[in-house]
Enzyme design. Structure first.
Site, mmCIF file in Angstrom:
data_model
loop_
_atom_site.group_PDB
_atom_site.id
_atom_site.type_symbol
_atom_site.label_atom_id
_atom_site.label_comp_id
_atom_site.label_asym_id
_atom_site.label_seq_id
_atom_site.Cartn_x
_atom_site.Cartn_y
_atom_site.Cartn_z
ATOM 1 N N TYR A 125 5.156 -6.009 3.656
ATOM 2 C CA TYR A 125 6.499 -5.781 3.133
ATOM 3 C C TYR A 125 7.173 -7.098 2.753
ATOM 4 O O TYR A 125 6.916 -8.148 3.342
ATOM 5 C CB TYR A 125 7.367 -5.074 4.178
ATOM 6 C CG TYR A 125 7.127 -3.584 4.310
ATOM 7 C CD1 TYR A 125 6.232 -2.913 3.503
ATOM 8 C CD2 TYR A 125 7.809 -2.842 5.267
ATOM 9 C CE1 TYR A 125 6.012 -1.553 3.640
ATOM 10 C CE2 TYR A 125 7.603 -1.479 5.416
ATOM 11 C CZ TYR A 125 6.703 -0.844 4.603
ATOM 12 O OH TYR A 125 6.496 0.509 4.750
ATOM 13 N N ASN A 177 -3.705 3.083 8.208
ATOM 14 C CA ASN A 177 -3.890 3.327 6.791
ATOM 15 C C ASN A 177 -5.096 4.232 6.561
ATOM 16 O O ASN A 177 -5.933 4.411 7.443
ATOM 17 C CB ASN A 177 -4.079 2.017 6.028
ATOM 18 C CG ASN A 177 -2.752 1.313 5.773
ATOM 19 O OD1 ASN A 177 -1.712 1.950 5.663
ATOM 20 N ND2 ASN A 177 -2.799 -0.005 5.692
ATOM 21 N N ALA A 266 10.978 7.537 -6.241
ATOM 22 C CA ALA A 266 9.816 7.342 -7.121
ATOM 23 C C ALA A 266 9.766 5.932 -7.697
ATOM 24 O O ALA A 266 9.728 5.720 -8.915
ATOM 25 C CB ALA A 266 9.817 8.378 -8.250
ATOM 26 N N CYS A 267 9.781 4.940 -6.799
ATOM 27 C CA CYS A 267 9.730 3.527 -7.196
ATOM 28 C C CYS A 267 10.870 3.139 -8.125
ATOM 29 O O CYS A 267 10.725 2.267 -8.989
ATOM 30 C CB CYS A 267 8.392 3.193 -7.854
ATOM 31 S SG CYS A 267 6.974 3.329 -6.759
#
Length: 386
Positions: A125, A177, A266-267
């Protein structure tokens, strides 16, 4: 019977500046003793089926009446999380780490004071700066009032490194993940069980796993008396619905796996900032996000923007912004424990947190209007709307 245990700061709190070396000098076994105490409480709590933090209730009482923040169980576990969480701070600008810390501290303070207790971390991040940023902000907050999660690729080694970098004894939830196809599922479940038994985490979840993979992990855990996952991190927004609305609800009802969703906007597409192309200062203009630029400029991207214009009329009718409508829409799903917000500035985060006020307005009629405009509602045997 439900039994709750409180995890206090005693022996578990991250040391402040200058204290770490002093503690090591005066009490070399402090860290191991603290971890042992936590592990004992954690294992007893898990055997009785519930674990809560002493200060979660206080945080809820002091903020919920003012902000309207809602708290939900993480899947069907006993861990209570705010329905909105803070994920990637998206703080990339600036040349000095102190500048990044200042913006990050503002964002975390706004979230915390709005009733957010769920903070999702990951080594990748904020361009790889998040863990250091998080540590700088964490020192001003009470650890036991937070639910801290992180994501891993290499389970044991990476988690130990993350805990050391953030000066934490444990995280509340560790997400694995998506597994490599060559890695046996039993190996993954055993590794996550080991992490919990060592007191490094209380629960574990999955990130971007398929429903089949999650069910396999659950079956392996039951077969070998190991610990199963409690939630899945999944992408969920107006244009990405099938997995969260069709596949995961079945897992929620059968084995108690909840959803922590991400990318509700959505980004950034749902914010409308790409309506007239890709601004130079936007994420889609950066080289690593070429895929996003291509998506926005595609035929499907143009169709999505046309639908967003129609959805904006619904938002106007509800006296909210389009991003607030989109986030509240995600929270209407009963299996969604929390929606992670990614923010780059205080005003954006404040606006997105305002989605809490829109949740009561998300009636069946409004949801039907949204479905009609989107035209992509998955076919299912049940209606999972509230």
């Amino acid at each position: 019977m439900q039994v709750s245990f409180a995890c206090t700061d005693h022996g578990l709190k991250a040391p402040r500046n200058g204290e770490h070396s002093k503690q090591n000098a005066t009490s070399p076994n402090t860290t191991s003793q603290a971890r042992a105490r936590f592990r004992t409480v954690a294992l007893i709590a898990r055997s009785l089926g519930s674990f809560t933090h002493r200060y979660h209730h206080n945080l809820k009482e002091s903020t919920a009446k003012l902000t309207g923040m809602k708290y939900r169980n993480l899947g069907k576990s006993g861990l209570r999380v705010s329905c909105l969480g803070l994920g990637d701070l998206e703080v990339h600008e600036g040349n000095f780490f102190s500048c990044l810390c200042q913006v990050a501290e503002q964002l975390m303070t706004i979230a915390y004071e709005s009733g957010v207790n769920l903070f999702d971390t990951a080594e990748v991040y904020s361009g790889g700066n998040f863990e250091a940023l998080f540590l700088a902000c964490l020192l001003s907050l009470r650890r036991s009032s937070l639910v801290i999660t992180t994501k891993l690729v290499c389970v044991c080694g990476c988690l130990k490194g993350s805990l050391q970098r953030m000066q934490l004894e444990y995280v509340d939830v560790v997400f694995a993940n998506r597994p490599d196809s060559n890695t046996p599922m039993e190996e993954i479940v055993r590794a996550m069980t080991h992490v919990i038994n060592q007191g490094m985490s209380m629960y574990w979840g999955t990130s971007r796993w398929s429903a089949m993979e999650i069910m396999e992990a659950y079956s392996v855990a039951r077969q070998f008396n190991l610990i199963p996952p409690v939630c899945e991190q999944a992408e969920y927004h107006f244009f990405q619905r099938d997995k969260v609305e069709i596949q995961l609800p079945e897992l929620y009802h059968k084995i108690g796996v909840g959803v922590v969703s991400w990318s509700p906007l959505a980004c950034g597409i749902i914010t409308g900032k790409y309506e007239n192309g890709v601004p130079e200062s936007s994420r889609a203009s950066m080289k690593p996000y070429q895929w996003l630029r291509e998506k926005i400029m595609s035929e499907d991207g143009r169709k999505q923007h046309a639908k967003l214009k129609e959805l904006a009329h619904i938002a106007e009718k509800l006296s909210c912004s389009l991003p607030q409508l989109a986030i509240a829409w995600c929270l209407r799903n009963e299996g969604v424990s929390s929606v992670l917000l990614g923010s780059s500035n205080p005003s954006q985060l404040t606006e997105n947190l305002g989605a809490i006020q829109v949740i009561p307005k998300m009636t069946a009629g409004i949801a039907s209007e949204v479905d009609h405009i989107l035209g992509n509602r998955p076919h299912s045997k049940k209606d999972y709307h509230h």
